[in-house]
Every structure is written in C-alpha cells, then in structure tokens.
Design a protein around this motif. Structure first.
Motif, PDB file in Angstrom:
ATOM      1  N   VAL A   5       0.839  -1.200   0.000  1.00 17.89           N
ATOM      2  CA  VAL A   5       0.000   0.000   0.000  1.00 17.89           C
ATOM      3  C   VAL A   5       0.875   1.251   0.000  1.00 17.89           C
ATOM      4  O   VAL A   5       0.633   2.204  -0.753  1.00 17.89           O
ATOM      5  CB  VAL A   5      -0.944  -0.004   1.217  1.00 17.89           C
ATOM      6  CG1 VAL A   5      -1.609   1.361   1.384  1.00 17.89           C
ATOM      7  CG2 VAL A   5      -2.008  -1.088   1.061  1.00 17.89           C
ATOM      8  N   LYS A   6       1.900   1.270   0.841  1.00 18.28           N
ATOM      9  CA  LYS A   6       2.801   2.420   0.898  1.00 18.28           C
ATOM     10  C   LYS A   6       3.513   2.621  -0.434  1.00 18.28           C
ATOM     11  O   LYS A   6       3.703   3.766  -0.889  1.00 18.28           O
ATOM     12  CB  LYS A   6       3.820   2.231   2.023  1.00 18.28           C
ATOM     13  CG  LYS A   6       3.224   2.309   3.416  1.00 18.28           C
ATOM     14  CD  LYS A   6       4.281   2.102   4.484  1.00 18.28           C
ATOM     15  CE  LYS A   6       3.678   2.179   5.880  1.00 18.28           C
ATOM     16  NZ  LYS A   6       4.709   1.926   6.939  1.00 18.28           N
ATOM     17  N   ALA A   7       3.907   1.530  -1.082  1.00 14.40           N
ATOM     18  CA  ALA A   7       4.588   1.628  -2.366  1.00 14.40           C
ATOM     19  C   ALA A   7       3.661   2.172  -3.447  1.00 14.40           C
ATOM     20  O   ALA A   7       4.071   2.970  -4.292  1.00 14.40           O
ATOM     21  CB  ALA A   7       5.133   0.258  -2.772  1.00 14.40           C
ATOM     22  N   THR A  33      -5.271   4.877  -1.686  1.00 13.03           N
ATOM     23  CA  THR A  33      -5.893   3.812  -0.907  1.00 13.03           C
ATOM     24  C   THR A  33      -7.402   4.014  -0.894  1.00 13.03           C
ATOM     25  O   THR A  33      -7.886   5.069  -0.486  1.00 13.03           O
ATOM     26  CB  THR A  33      -5.354   3.794   0.529  1.00 13.03           C
ATOM     27  OG1 THR A  33      -3.950   3.529   0.496  1.00 13.03           O
ATOM     28  CG2 THR A  33      -6.038   2.719   1.358  1.00 13.03           C
ATOM     29  N   GLN A  34      -8.147   3.017  -1.330  1.00 14.90           N
ATOM     30  CA  GLN A  34      -9.603   3.063  -1.345  1.00 14.90           C
ATOM     31  C   GLN A  34     -10.203   2.405  -0.102  1.00 14.90           C
ATOM     32  O   GLN A  34     -11.263   2.796   0.368  1.00 14.90           O
ATOM     33  CB  GLN A  34     -10.134   2.348  -2.595  1.00 14.90           C
ATOM     34  CG  GLN A  34      -9.532   2.845  -3.898  1.00 14.90           C
ATOM     35  CD  GLN A  34      -9.915   4.256  -4.218  1.00 14.90           C
ATOM     36  OE1 GLN A  34     -11.095   4.586  -4.329  1.00 14.90           O
ATOM     37  NE2 GLN A  34      -8.923   5.129  -4.376  1.00 14.90           N
ATOM     38  N   MET A  35      -9.519   1.391   0.405  1.00 16.37           N
ATOM     39  CA  MET A  35      -9.922   0.701   1.628  1.00 16.37           C
ATOM     40  C   MET A  35      -8.657   0.315   2.376  1.00 16.37           C
ATOM     41  O   MET A  35      -7.810  -0.395   1.834  1.00 16.37           O
ATOM     42  CB  MET A  35     -10.731  -0.560   1.303  1.00 16.37           C
ATOM     43  CG  MET A  35     -11.275  -1.291   2.528  1.00 16.37           C
ATOM     44  SD  MET A  35     -12.056  -2.873   2.101  1.00 16.37           S
ATOM     45  CE  MET A  35     -10.602  -3.931   1.889  1.00 16.37           C
ATOM     46  N   LEU A  93      -5.078  -5.561  -3.131  1.00 14.90           N
ATOM     47  CA  LEU A  93      -3.835  -6.215  -2.751  1.00 14.90           C
ATOM     48  C   LEU A  93      -4.176  -7.257  -1.698  1.00 14.90           C
ATOM     49  O   LEU A  93      -5.027  -7.027  -0.843  1.00 14.90           O
ATOM     50  CB  LEU A  93      -2.851  -5.207  -2.159  1.00 14.90           C
ATOM     51  CG  LEU A  93      -2.427  -4.044  -3.064  1.00 14.90           C
ATOM     52  CD1 LEU A  93      -1.728  -2.973  -2.247  1.00 14.90           C
ATOM     53  CD2 LEU A  93      -1.528  -4.542  -4.186  1.00 14.90           C
ATOM     54  N   MET A  94      -3.502  -8.405  -1.729  1.00 18.06           N
ATOM     55  CA  MET A  94      -3.849  -9.449  -0.772  1.00 18.06           C
ATOM     56  C   MET A  94      -2.660 -10.343  -0.451  1.00 18.06           C
ATOM     57  O   MET A  94      -1.883 -10.718  -1.338  1.00 18.06           O
ATOM     58  CB  MET A  94      -4.981 -10.320  -1.318  1.00 18.06           C
ATOM     59  CG  MET A  94      -5.462 -11.376  -0.341  1.00 18.06           C
ATOM     60  SD  MET A  94      -6.879 -12.316  -0.970  1.00 18.06           S
ATOM     61  CE  MET A  94      -7.421 -13.127   0.529  1.00 18.06           C
ATOM     62  N   LYS A  95      -2.531 -10.660   0.837  1.00 19.66           N
ATOM     63  CA  LYS A  95      -1.706 -11.779   1.272  1.00 19.66           C
ATOM     64  C   LYS A  95      -2.665 -12.803   1.846  1.00 19.66           C
ATOM     65  O   LYS A  95      -3.176 -12.645   2.964  1.00 19.66           O
ATOM     66  CB  LYS A  95      -0.687 -11.359   2.319  1.00 19.66           C
ATOM     67  CG  LYS A  95       0.225 -12.525   2.727  1.00 19.66           C
ATOM     68  CD  LYS A  95       1.300 -12.124   3.711  1.00 19.66           C
ATOM     69  CE  LYS A  95       2.192 -13.331   4.033  1.00 19.66           C
ATOM     70  NZ  LYS A  95       3.269 -12.980   4.983  1.00 19.66           N
TER      71      LYS A  95
END
Length: 261
Positions: free
Chosen positions: A83-85, A93-95, A119-121
C-alpha cells in the motif's frame, strides 16, 4: 517473484440475480461464504476450483462510495508495504489494509490513473497451503483467461505495474490511433495487456475476460438472461473470440472462447 492475479470479485446490487446470470453465462456454481454479517458468495468453476467471489452491496457500502464493478486481487508478500509503495508512486488507498480471519490481509487501492484493484496476502486453508491460485488460467473454462487494463496513460500505467509487481514486457501490437496494445507477462508467460481507454471512457479500469466453452452459446445466454452485448463476438489472434457485455445490473464484463459452430 512476480505477483499474480489470484481472485476476482463482483460487487453487485443484486447478488441473487447476478448468481443466476453468471451461472448461466459462465458456468459457475455459487455457494454462500462464511464471513459473519456479510453476503459474500463463492464462485466455483466446473473443474471444482474456486475462482472468485460475489459481494452484495449494502446501502452503507454505496453511501461510502462503493459501486458495482468487477475487481481483481493481486497477491503481495506484505500488504501494508505494498500500500505504501502504491501511494509513493501516485496511487491511492480506497480501503485501508485489514485482516479477515481465515482469509488473509487485504486492501483496496487504485493506480495513478484511478483503476481500482485489491492487494492481498491470503491465508490459504491447510489443504491449499503451498499451492498457487488457479483463478487465472489461460485455457481453463470458467476461469479468467485475460486481464486487460484500459487506461488514460498506458506508458505510465505499464511502468507502475511492472515496477510494483515484477511483471515484464511481453511485446506490443500496434492499434492505430489507440496506440500500442502492450502485453504484460509474469514468470509463466502472458497474463494480459495495457491499452488506451476509448474516447469518452469515464475512468481507467481493469477488465477481466472469463473463458467460456462456446462464445456463441454464451452470447445467447447473455441476451436470454437480460444482459447486453456491447461488442463482439470478435476474433482475436490465437483463434479465440471475445465478447464485451453489460450484465442486468449494468456491470461491464468480458468473455473469451472458441466458436464451435
């Protein structure tokens, strides 16, 4: 290791109607999810593989800005760092990043041109530990077979995604006034392309092409189910045909498949 598209999700104002429509058109079976307090349905291809989800939009969600749309999930080793990248390169950022028990950590972001994605882990169940997602497959029916970004700035978008996710240049195809159709690869080969948004398009957006066994049968199902065919079927290199449509709730979707008749 490059990132991958690992899940596809429909945000819809009518999950029950969407379940019927996409089940008939693409061949998914749909089962309820297990997250408390949320109408989240799981999409399973005929081969038994889970390929995506369907989220019923609530008034609270729409009041907060959520709109009906198809979204893709990209896996990353660290969601918060990713997210930071994204933000450092002009994305938004939307959520915010959040952890969903037994699912994983996710965040919704948008690229510098405004195209949203997750984005997901993931936290895979024990029986799937160490196994890659099969939601994207170039050949499997009812899986996503192509990821296409239509954007206001193809060169900047290509630099953004290759820089963020380790994707590489897969070559390009000239498209006249539209510029180049820029292919993108991961370590397994071609996964999609970046192209210029058509004139008058409201925003930059990813489109996900779901594979069907017979493009003409699927076209008939789209129309019989109350959807609209916007473009196609049109032949594309490699022998397939594509179709772009709008479902009964007004969400744009795309199909790819062979012509059997």
């Amino acid at each position: 290791m490059p990132s991958h598209f690992i899940w596809y999700e429909l945000l819809t104002p009518d999950a029950k109607a969407s379940e019927r429509f996409y089940g008939d058109v693409i061949g998914w079976s749909v089962a309820p999810g297990t997250t408390p307090g949320m109408d989240y349905r799981h999409l399973t291809a005929p081969d038994g593989e889970s390929v995506g989800g369907m989220l019923q939009l609530t008034k609270q969600m729409t009041d907060g800005g959520a709109r009906p749309v198809w979204l893709g999930y990209i896996d990353v080793p660290d969601v918060d760092a990713a997210v930071k990248a994204v933000e450092a390169k002009g994305g938004t950022t939307q959520m915010p990043a959040t952890t969903i028990e037994n699912v994983g950590r996710i965040a919704m972001v948008a690229d510098p041109q405004g195209a949203p994605f997750y984005l997901m882990k993931p936290t895979p169940p024990p029986e799937r530990a160490g196994q890659p997602s099969t939601a994207f497959s170039r050949t499997a029916v009812s899986h996503c077979g192509w990821n296409e970004l239509a954007t206001s700035d193809p060169k900047q978008a290509f630099a953004f995604y290759t820089g963020q996710f380790g994707w590489t240049d897969g070559g390009s195809m000239p498209m006249g006034e539209m510029g180049d159709y820029q292919f993108i690869n991961d370590e397994t080969g071609m996964i999609g392309a970046v192209t210029r948004s058509p004139a008058g398009a409201p925003m930059s957006l990813w489109t996900y092409y779901f594979r069907v066994a017979d493009i003409d049968v699927a076209k008939t199902a789209v129309e019989a189910g109350g959807g609209t065919v916007v473009h196609g079927p049109q032949d594309v290199p490699g022998g397939d045909f594509i179709l772009i449509g709008s479902d009964p709730q007004g969400v744009m979707f795309a199909l790819v498949g062979a012509r059997k008749s």
